[in-house]
Every structure is written in structure tokens, then in C-alpha cells.
Design an enzyme around this catalytic site. Structure first.
Site, mmCIF file in Angstrom:
data_model
loop_
_atom_site.group_PDB
_atom_site.id
_atom_site.type_symbol
_atom_site.label_atom_id
_atom_site.label_comp_id
_atom_site.label_asym_id
_atom_site.label_seq_id
_atom_site.Cartn_x
_atom_site.Cartn_y
_atom_site.Cartn_z
ATOM 1 N N ASP A 261 -7.469 8.611 5.560
ATOM 2 C CA ASP A 261 -6.257 7.960 6.019
ATOM 3 C C ASP A 261 -6.683 6.699 6.787
ATOM 4 O O ASP A 261 -7.864 6.474 7.034
ATOM 5 C CB ASP A 261 -5.390 8.915 6.865
ATOM 6 C CG ASP A 261 -3.923 8.491 6.826
ATOM 7 O OD1 ASP A 261 -3.650 7.318 6.499
ATOM 8 O OD2 ASP A 261 -3.033 9.320 7.132
HETATM 9 C C1 BGC Z 1 -0.364 7.185 6.958
HETATM 10 C C2 BGC Z 1 -0.483 7.509 5.482
HETATM 11 C C3 BGC Z 1 -0.329 6.260 4.660
HETATM 12 C C4 BGC Z 1 -1.367 5.243 5.115
HETATM 13 C C5 BGC Z 1 -1.362 3.970 4.305
HETATM 14 C C6 BGC Z 1 -1.228 6.021 7.374
HETATM 15 O O1 BGC Z 1 -0.936 5.606 8.656
HETATM 16 O O2 BGC Z 1 -0.694 8.335 7.695
HETATM 17 O O3 BGC Z 1 0.464 8.463 5.128
HETATM 18 O O4 BGC Z 1 -0.444 6.555 3.306
HETATM 19 O O5 BGC Z 1 -1.121 4.932 6.472
HETATM 20 O O6 BGC Z 1 -0.262 3.206 4.548
#
Ligand code: BGC
Length: 715
Positions: A261
Site C-alpha cells: 500500500d
Molecule cells: C489506500 C489504498 C489505495 C492506495 C492507492 C492507499 O492510501 O489504502 O486502498 O489503493 O492508497 O491510492
């Protein structure tokens, strides 16, 4: 493309770059040719980004094409970038949030929604969506409830599969995109409902409840998995070798890319798990993480780790191969632009076909909680007042990709669309901010509008920005302003209907006795207002059922139906020295699986084809369900099972199947479910997934509270 040959040609530097993912803003230099913004924050050079493997969050097909073109000029091996985006519940046409989709109990419409957003986003240049999010959630305070299909492992697993199938199709057309299942694992179990918080749980609980939906998505063929931000039993997911290597890769056979993530590699330092970014890189590589999103631990440290002999080049090669294989599977070496097509992107955006799917989904997801015979409202009603902070607000829900609130049908617009000759007035009554105190002027204005109207539609609950990532709430009750507004409006107009917008269960105890009718619309997306009007005026019937328990009191949270019995269950109210509270009951306000309709249904007691079975046998349980009301409607017949005695304590009830049934007035149908060892199995004390001999209670019911059961014995 011969991937292995390509790998041999690549320098170590080029291989490491494949593992890096930067946002599209990092890849675009400003007019002076300088990298600015996030690229500067990460201290990236043009050389760093020339060979990087993937990018996230870009504007549209035109920008995708421009970025890819430039990349193909820069990359010495001509390896195209993978383009990823958060296409969570739609791309430009936005369908209801995932919690709402859970409430549809309808895998077909869920699949249709994912399919529709795959088409739109593929034309926008997306190759991989960071969806579905399948994190099981039992704590309504967590802001990301809205992205999950709720509290049940079975329902989540069904919806996980439907979404993966919808996005990916057979991955053989330009309209198919890859699903990246997230956030592995148990992100929804964050302590106290606070986002990114610690998860500490037994392997038994993890496997029985939390891992099921990810597994279902993996079995459905999901092409990527995103590790979660949280720790599990002391180890952050992205560095969790047991989770990523032992369970996901070795046990489940997942041989595709694992992505972190956002900046989760570097956050291993904050967790106190790694002392510096070099150790982060080592820990993540050892856990077989392939792609590092928005930090530079791999980029800056893999070479020296290799020189020091602390990692092996084969480890890097394996990651690169997994990424190149995905690019090859998508045909990017032949056509780096794949589905990106500005004209098609424009033509599909908010096209009538997609709007129709969004509207149908929003209808199917709504859950009618209470109706003292005032709904549906008569279409000949002359004066309608639409009251409340969300009357004229486009309720898209968080993560709306390229959806625009201004292109969204609001309730006031939906009501006007539905009624030709009515006078429709509006009053806000309050501003909808969290913990808002009543403003008498605003409330008086609303009360005046309500007094003059034949019927009132009250739009209350949460705005899209009051749930979502990093939007946990300590208090999930309505604000004092909304409570007062509802009470005063309902006092002057008995034909008041509440529409609840929310991204999580809300505690409705303060208003439930006051309101004559209330339904949950969740955050319904582009066609919100039209769908709400369709339901209110009875053009369609309610068919949604709660995918999460609605608490009676905030202090009951986390509350869920499939709890353990304990040694001292509270069997009758006020029974002392039992598991519960002395000030409130254990029962929720509305249970899991609950929902009303414009008609009524009755279900008979369940009947088994035989009451004893051996392992390997099949038993059928059936019940007759009847529409006892005056209009046609759909109900959800739900199969629950309880294992009475086992080598580990088992929940009081677990959902093991469901079927949506359409019935004309007076019509009756038999609904049957097959029970095999699979439905009776669990992770036993010996660590195996199997059924143990003994008695099981079988319920076929219209929600999770039924006590009408038959006993099945497994020999
Ligand atoms: C979130 C994810 C997301 C990623 C990319 C993160 O902050 O937890 O769910 O896919 O950002 O945008």
C-alpha cells in the site's frame, strides 16, 4: 514476448526499477524539465523513473497515452508501464459504495457494476484497479466500512468473486482490467476502529473470518494482491513472511504480483519493525513483495543488500518475472496503450447504459428499516418538502475515481424527475457537519416547509466525506442538529420519510421511534436521486438486506451476529452474571440480514432430506417462502448453520448460503440449499479445515435472528 530472455538482458538497475511504482505526477516533468512535487519529495531523478515498472493515479486516456509514449522512448528495454488506478465503485459513472453492494445480496448486479467500470476505465487507460477491497469489518467506527461488503465472511467471499469476475472477464479483451485484491490482510480489524491501527488476533479467527474473502478473490483469478498497512500479531503485512509467503504463495498458490500500500515499505520504520529503509527493503523482499508503491526502499537499497550478500539476485528476478508476466498477459509488449482510447472513454462516460446499471444497483442496495404504512408515497402528492443537509448534494461516496458530484442526481432532482406536477420545496435544516449543534433558525425554516407540505423526505446521515480512508469516527450517532431536525419535522408532518445516507451503520436509536419510515440509501452514486425517488414512490420495491449489524448503542460496537456463545450467554434480559451490559441489551437495533419490503413474506420451518449424514454425503434443506402481501417483491432466503460442539468453540450462527427469490402476491416457492462437508467444516484444533462429527443446527430464514431450526447429525 520471451520474458525470461528479456530478464537476462536487463541490468540489475533496470530490474530494480521494475519493482518501483510512482504516481503519474512523479513521471511528468514541469515546463523546465524538472521533476517537482512528489517526485522531488522522493528525491527521484529522471534516471530513476526512466525504467520504473508502473504508475498509479493518472488523469485519463490522453494522459496515459502521453506518459506511456514518453516512457517507451526512455526505457532502453522498451518495457511498457503498467497503469493502475483506484477504480473502486466506478470510473466516471459511479455505482453504490461496496457496503451498499453487500446489501444487495445480489452477485449479478455487483458483477455488472464491476464490468461497467472495467469498460469505462480500460478506455481511460487503466490496466489494474486497486479493487476489490474485501476487508471484513465488524467495527462501524472504521471509516473504510464503506469499501467493504460488511461483516460476514461468506457474503464478502461471494461479492469478492463477483467483483473479480466483473473486472477481469477472461482478461482477453481490451475492456478487461486486472483486479488487485486488497488489503491483505485483516485491515478491517483495526483496533478501536482507528484506521491503520494494530491487528492482533488468533490464527483461528483470521482464517475463519478474515482471510476467506481474499482467498475467494484469489481463487476467482485476481491478478494482484495489495498488502495492508496494519500489523498482524506484531508483524506489518508487507514484511509478513508468514502471511505473504507461507499462506498466500505456498498455501494458496498465488504466483502473481504483490504490491504494497501507499508508502507502506517506508512505514515499517514508523512501526518500529525496521530501523531504516535498507532493512525495510530486506524485510519486504524476504516476504516476496514485488512492487513498492510510493517509497524508494527497494530503489535505493537492493543493490547494496545484494553486494553485502544479504539477499539473492534470484529473489529480485522472481519479482521482476511476476511483473513482466502480467504485462505480457495484458499484451502490453504488442500494444503498450492497450484499451486507452480518448473517444471511447468520452462515449462511455455516463452513457445511458451505464447510468441504468448504476440506478438499478442503487435501487437493489437500499434497505427499508421501518415503514408505518406511509411508504410508498403517492405520486399524486401535490406538495413535497425535501429537507435535510443532503437534499441537494451529489452522494457519490468516497473513492469516486473521476465521478463528479455535480454530475450526480440529487434527491431533490430525483423527486422532481419523478413527479410532473408537484411543488417541491427544499430546506436544509442543518449543515451536516459532524457533531453539529442545532441552529434554531435553520430548523424553524425546515419545520415551516414541513408544515405546508403533504409529505416530507428527510435526507440525513453522513456525507461521502464523513467516511472512507482515515475517516474513522468515535461517535456514529446522528448529530444533535440532525436528531432535533428529524424530531421537529416529524412532529408537524406525519408523512415524513427518512432517507439515510451513510458509509457505515449509524446508531439510529434517538430517532427510530419518531420516524414513521426510514430506509438506508448508503452512498448510492451517480443515479442516487433517481433511485431514491423510484423507491419512495413505489416504482420499484425494496430488496436490500443489511450486510452489517446496526447497533442499538454506540457502546455495543464492535457488534456482529456470528459471535461466540461464551460460557455465560445472556438468554433473557437482565439475567445477571452473563455476558452483556447492565445498562443496555445485547441485541442490535437492526440485525444482519434484515430488511423490509412493500410486501410481506412468510417462511416455513426448514425441512431436511435426511437428518443424518456421513462425510461425503449431500443433504438438502428446504423451506417454503410465501409472498403474503399485495404487491410483487423479492426476499433473501438465508441459510445459517451452527456447529453445537467442536474442538474449538463455534459461532452461534454462520451464513452458508443465500438466494434472492421473486414472488408475485400470494405466490409460494420452495427454496433449497445443499449441505455438504464444506458447509459444516472449519479450522479445527488440529489445524485442518474439515467437519467434525456431531450435531448441527440448520436455519433457513429471512434474517439472522431466526430460532426456527432443524438438527442435522454428521456421523
Ligand atoms: C489506500 C489504498 C489505495 C492506495 C492507492 C492507499 O492510501 O489504502 O486502498 O489503493 O492508497 O491510492
Amino acid at each position: 514476448m520471451d520474458i525470461k530472455k528479456l530478464l537476462q538482458k536487463m541490468t540489475l538497475e533496470q530490474k530494480i526499477a521494475q519493482l518501483c511504482q510512482f504516481s503519474a505526477r512523479c513521471l511528468v516533468a514541469d515546463e523546465t524539465g524538472e521533476l517537482t512535487g512528489p517526485a522531488k519529495d522522493l528525491n527521484l531523478s529522471m534516471k530513476d523513473i526512466a525504467c520504473c515498472g508502473s504508475t498509479l493515479t493518472f488523469a485519463d486516456a490522453n494522459s496515459m497515452i502521453a506518459i506511456q509514449k514518453k516512457h517507451m522512448e526512455l526505457d532502453p528495454n522498451k518495457i511498457p508501464l503498467l497503469f493502475m488506478h483506484d477504480v473502486i465503485h466506478g470510473y466516471r459513472t459511479i455505482y453504490p459504495i461496496q457496503l451498499a453492494l453487500g446489501a444487495s445480496w445480489d452477485a449479478d448486479i455487483v458483477k455488472k457494476c464491476s464490468r461497467m467500470s472495467a469498460r469505462e476505465s480500460a478506455a481511460g487507460g487503466v490496466h489494474v484497479t486497486f479493487a476489490p477491497m474485501v476487508d471484513l469489518v465488524r467495527d462501524a467506527r472504521w471509516g473504510r466500512c464503506m469499501e467493504s461488503c460488511g461483516e460476514d465472511p461468506y457474503l464478502n467471499s461471494v461479492m469478492a468473486r463477483a467483483q473479480v469476475e466483473g473486472y477481469q472477464g477472461n482478461l482477453d479483451s481490451d475492456e478487461d482490467i486486472c483486479a488487485c485484491v486488497k488489503h491483505f490482510a485483516a485491515y478491517g480489524a483495526a483496533e478501536s476502529g482507528k484506521d491503520y491501527n494494530t491487528v492482533d488476533m488468533s490464527e483461528y479467527n483470521l482464517r475463519e473470518n478474515y482471510l476467506c474473502a481474499y482467498k475467494s478473490a484469489v481463487e476467482a483469478g485476481a491478478q494482484m494482491i495489495m498488502a495492508s498497512f496494519n500489523t498482524i500479531n506484531g508483524v506489518p503485512s508487507i514484511a509478513n513472511k508468514w502471511l505473504l509467503k507461507d499462506v498466500l504463495r505456498d498455501e494458496w498458490g498465488f504466483d502473481k504480483p504483490i504490491i504494497s500500500d501507499y508508502s507502506a515499505f517506508a512505514e515499517l520504520v514508523n512501526h518500529g519493525y525496521c530501523s531504516n529503509e535498507k532493512e525495510c527493503a530486506k524485510a519486504a523482499l524476504d516476504a516476496t513483495a514485488d512492487i513498492e508503491m510510493m517509497s524508494v526502499c527497494y530503489l535505493r537499497n537492493l543493490t547494496s543488500l545484494l553486494e553485502e550478500g544479504r539477499i539473492k539476485e534470484e529473489q529480485i528476478d522472481e519479482c521482476v518475472l511476476r511483473i513482466l508476466e502480467l504485462k505480457d498477459k495484458l499484451g502490453l509488449f504488442e500494444n503498450p496503450y492497450r484499451g486507452a482510447n480518448p473517444e471511447k472513454e468520452k462515449a462511455l462516460a455516463l452513457c445511458p447504459e451505464h447510468r441504468a446499471i448504476a440506478r438499478e444497483a442503487a435501487q437493489k442496495c437500499a434497505v427499508l428499516l421501518k415503514n408505518d404504512n406511509i411508504l410508498p408515497l403517492n405520486k399524486n402528492t401535490k406538495n413535497i418538502a425535501v429537507i435535510g443537509p443532503w437534499s441537494d448534494v451529489g452522494m457519490l461516496g468516497e473513492w469516486p475515481a473521476h465521478g463528479e458530484p455535480s454530475e450526480t442526481v440529487t434527491v431533490i432532482e430525483g423527486v422532481k424527475n419523478a413527479l410532473n406536477n408537484a411543488s417541491v420545496t427544499m430546506a436544509k435544516g442543518c449543515n451536516g457537519v459532524l457533531n453539529e449543534l442545532p441552529d434554531d433558525e435553520l430548523i424553524n425554516e425546515a419545520v415551516c416547509a414541513a408544515e405546508k407540505a403533504d409529505a416530507v423526505i428527510l435526507c440525513i446521515g453522513e456525507h461521502s466525506k464523513q467516511s472512507g480512508e482515515a475517516h474513522s469516527r468515535a461517535d456514529i450517532t446522528l448529530s444533535p442538529a440532525q436528531i432535533k431536525l428529524v424530531k421537529e419535522v416529524c412532529a408537524v408532518n406525519k408523512n415524513s420519510v427518512c432517507v439515510l445516507f451513510c458509509g457505515r451503520p449509524i446508531v439510529l436509536t434517538d430517532i427510530i421511534d419518531t420516524v414513521p419510515a426510514i430506509f438506508v440509501a448508503w452512498q448510492p452514486g451517480t443515479e442516487a436521486g433517481n433511485a431514491v425517488a423510484d423507491l419512495i414512490f413505489g416504482d420499484v420495491n425494496f430488496e436490500g438486506r443489511l450486510p452489517m449489524t446496526f447497533p442499538l448503542h454506540l457502546g455495543q460496537v464492535p457488534i456482529y451476529y456470528n459471535q461466540m456463545n461464551t460460557g455465560r450467554p445472556k438468554l433473557v434480559p437482565n439475567q445477571i452474571f452473563t455476558s452483556g451490559y447492565i445498562d443496555y441489551p445485547n441485541d442490535p437495533l437492526f440485525p444482519f440480514g434484515y430488511g423490509l419490503s412493500y410486501t410481506s413474506f412468510e417462511i416455513s420451518s426448514p425441512v431436511l432430506s435426511k437428518t443424518q449424514m456421513n462425510k461425503g454425503d449431500k443433504v438438502v434443506v428446504s423451506a417454503r417462502v410465501k409472498n403474503t402481501g399485495a404487491v410483487a417483491g423479492k426476499t433473501v432466503v438465508q441459510l445459517y448453520i451452527r456447529d453445537l460442539f467442536a474442538s474449538r468453540t463455534r459461532p452461534v450462527k454462520e451464513l452458508k448460503g443465500f438466494e434472492k427469490v421473486y414472488l408475485e402476491p400470494g405466490e409460494e416457492k420452495e427454496v433449497s440449499f445443499e449441505i455438504t462437508e464444506k458447509e459444516l467444516a472449519f479450522h479445527t484444533a488440529s489445524g485442518k479445515f474439515e467437519a467434525e462429527a456431531g450435531d448441527f443446527h440448520i436455519f433457513v430464514a429471512l434474517d439472522s435472528t431466526s430460532k426456527d431450526l432443524v438438527t442435522l447429525t454428521l456421523k
